[in-house]
Design an enzyme around this catalytic site. Structure first.
Site, mmCIF file in Angstrom:
data_model
loop_
_atom_site.group_PDB
_atom_site.id
_atom_site.type_symbol
_atom_site.label_atom_id
_atom_site.label_comp_id
_atom_site.label_asym_id
_atom_site.label_seq_id
_atom_site.Cartn_x
_atom_site.Cartn_y
_atom_site.Cartn_z
ATOM 1 N N ASP A 66 0.595 -1.110 -0.093
ATOM 2 C CA ASP A 66 -0.095 0.085 0.039
ATOM 3 C C ASP A 66 0.907 1.217 -0.062
ATOM 4 O O ASP A 66 1.682 1.323 0.578
ATOM 5 C CB ASP A 66 -0.795 -0.014 1.327
ATOM 6 C CG ASP A 66 -1.686 1.105 1.477
ATOM 7 O OD1 ASP A 66 -2.807 1.397 0.670
ATOM 8 O OD2 ASP A 66 -1.452 2.051 2.309
ATOM 9 N N TYR A 71 2.405 9.756 0.391
ATOM 10 C CA TYR A 71 3.539 9.242 1.336
ATOM 11 C C TYR A 71 5.073 9.626 0.992
ATOM 12 O O TYR A 71 5.873 8.901 0.928
ATOM 13 C CB TYR A 71 3.578 7.581 1.293
ATOM 14 C CG TYR A 71 2.037 6.944 1.884
ATOM 15 C CD1 TYR A 71 1.134 7.787 2.634
ATOM 16 C CD2 TYR A 71 1.994 5.683 1.608
ATOM 17 C CE1 TYR A 71 0.066 7.349 2.856
ATOM 18 C CE2 TYR A 71 0.757 5.316 2.304
ATOM 19 C CZ TYR A 71 -0.142 6.067 2.880
ATOM 20 O OH TYR A 71 -1.328 5.372 3.457
ATOM 21 N N HIS A 135 -8.106 9.100 -1.656
ATOM 22 C CA HIS A 135 -7.419 9.614 -0.350
ATOM 23 C C HIS A 135 -8.150 10.903 0.315
ATOM 24 O O HIS A 135 -8.051 11.871 -0.046
ATOM 25 C CB HIS A 135 -6.011 10.180 -0.304
ATOM 26 C CG HIS A 135 -5.064 9.722 0.474
ATOM 27 N ND1 HIS A 135 -3.866 9.564 0.499
ATOM 28 C CD2 HIS A 135 -5.174 9.249 1.811
ATOM 29 C CE1 HIS A 135 -3.075 9.046 1.490
ATOM 30 N NE2 HIS A 135 -4.052 8.903 2.431
ATOM 31 N N SER A 168 -10.589 5.538 0.238
ATOM 32 C CA SER A 168 -10.026 5.251 1.656
ATOM 33 C C SER A 168 -10.652 6.613 2.537
ATOM 34 O O SER A 168 -10.135 7.821 2.333
ATOM 35 C CB SER A 168 -8.314 5.347 1.644
ATOM 36 O OG SER A 168 -7.947 5.368 3.018
#
Length: 269
Positions: A66, A71, A135, A168
Site C-alpha cells: 500500500d 507518502y 485519499h 479510503s
C-alpha cells in the site's frame, strides 16, 4: 522450526479477481517522516534496508503493498525496489492528497486524478495499478457526489490503467456510498474505533473488498495487562468475514515477523 507464513491464507479482494495476503505492507515510512502520527519517531530506511524488508515480506507470504502520492517518496522508491517482481505484488495507491512542504493539500478534479494516476504508473514502473483509492480529506460524501474523481477512476479502469478503485474514507456513510459503484473501501477498524463497521457488513453481503487501515490503532492500542494487543486486534478484524486484508505499516523486521505469525495463528485456529 520454520516461521509461520501467509502463503496459503490468501483471500479474494472483493470482486476484482485478485487474491491478497490477509496482511498488507503499508509504506508511508519508506517515504515520509513528517506529519505522521506514530507514538515514537523513526528513521526512513535506506535502499538496502527497504529492499530487505520487502524481501522479508514476500518470503513471509505478503503480496499486498500500500502506497500513495501523499507518502512522500514512497512510490518513486518502490518502482526501482520492486523491479522484476511486479507479478508478485498487488499494488494499492491513492489519488486526491498531495503532501508538500510538510502539509497536505487535496485535489479531486478529473484533471488531477488522471495526472496523479499517470504519475503513479511512471513512479511505480508499471502499466497497471491494481487498486487506486481516493485519499479522502474527511468530506467523503461531498467528494463522491460532487467531485469528478470517482467517474475519472471508472474511466481509467475501463482504459486498463487500473484494475479497481474505491475510497479510503473517514466515515461509514462515505464507505457505504463508495462501495455502491466502487470495488473497495479502506476503513478504520480496531479495538478503539469501530464506527465504520457497517461498511464491512455491506462489503461482506455484496462481495466487495475491504482493506483495514489503523488496524493496530497506529501503535496506540492499550489493553489490560497480560493481553497481547496485536493478537487481540487481529482477532477482532478477522472475526469479520468482510475483511480482505489489514494494512500495517512497519519498517521493523521483528514487528513484521511477529505480525505475520500472529495473523497466521489467528486464521489457523
Amino acid at each position: 522450526m520454520s516461521l509461520p507464513t501467509l502463503h496459503d491464507l490468501r483471500r479474494p479482494l472483493g470482486g476484482t479477481g485478485l487474491t491478497v495476503s490477509p496482511l498488507g505492507l503499508g509504506t508511508v515510512k519508506l517515504g515520509r517522516d513528517q506529519g505522521v502520527k506514530y507514538p515514537s519517531g523513526f528513521t526512513i530506511p535506506d535502499d538496502d534496508e527497504a529492499r530487505m524488508l520487502l524481501a522479508q515480506a514476500r518470503e513471509l507470504g505478503i503480496n499486498l503493498i500500500d502506497t500513495a502520492p501523499a507518502y512522500g517518496r514512497s512510490e518513486e522508491r518502490l518502482g526501482p525496489l520492486l523491479r522484476g517482481q511486479r507479478d508478485h505484488w498487488v499494488i494499492v495507491s491513492k489519488v486526491g492528497e498531495e503532501f508538500e512542504d510538510g502539509r497536505s493539500r487535496f485535489d479531486f478534479s478529473a484533471a488531477h486524478t488522471r495526472f496523479s494516476v499517470e504519475r503513479s504508473l511512471k513512479r511505480l514502473e508499471t502499466d497497471c495499478i491494481d487498486l487506486v483509492l481516493v485519499h479522502s480529506d474527511g468530506n467523503d460524501l461531498h467528494i463522491l457526489e460532487h467531485e469528478e474523481v470517482y467517474q475519472t477512476l471508472e474511466a481509467l479502469k475501463q482504459e486498463g490503467k487500473i484494475r479497481g478503485f474505491g475510497l479510503s474514507g473517514k466515515t461509514a456513510a462515505g464507505g457505504l456510498k463508495a462501495l455502491e459503484r466502487g470495488d473497495c473501501a479502506m476503513v478504520t477498524y480496531n479495538l478503539n474505533e469501530q464506527a465504520e463497521r457497517p461498511v464491512i457488513d455491506y462489503a461482506a453481503e455484496h462481495g466487495k473488498a475491504i482493506l483495514v487501515k489503523k488496524a493496530l490503532a497506529s501503535g496506540h492500542v492499550c489493553l489490560s495487562p497480560g493481553v497481547d494487543p496485536v493478537r487481540a486486534s487481529f482477532e477482532l478484524l478477522f472475526a469479520h468475514p468482510g475483511v480482505s486484508s489489514a494494512i500495517v505499516g512497519t519498517i521493523n523486521p521483528l514487528h513484521l515477523a511477529h505480525n505475520v505469525a500472529t495473523v497466521a495463528n489467528v486464521l489457523r485456529r
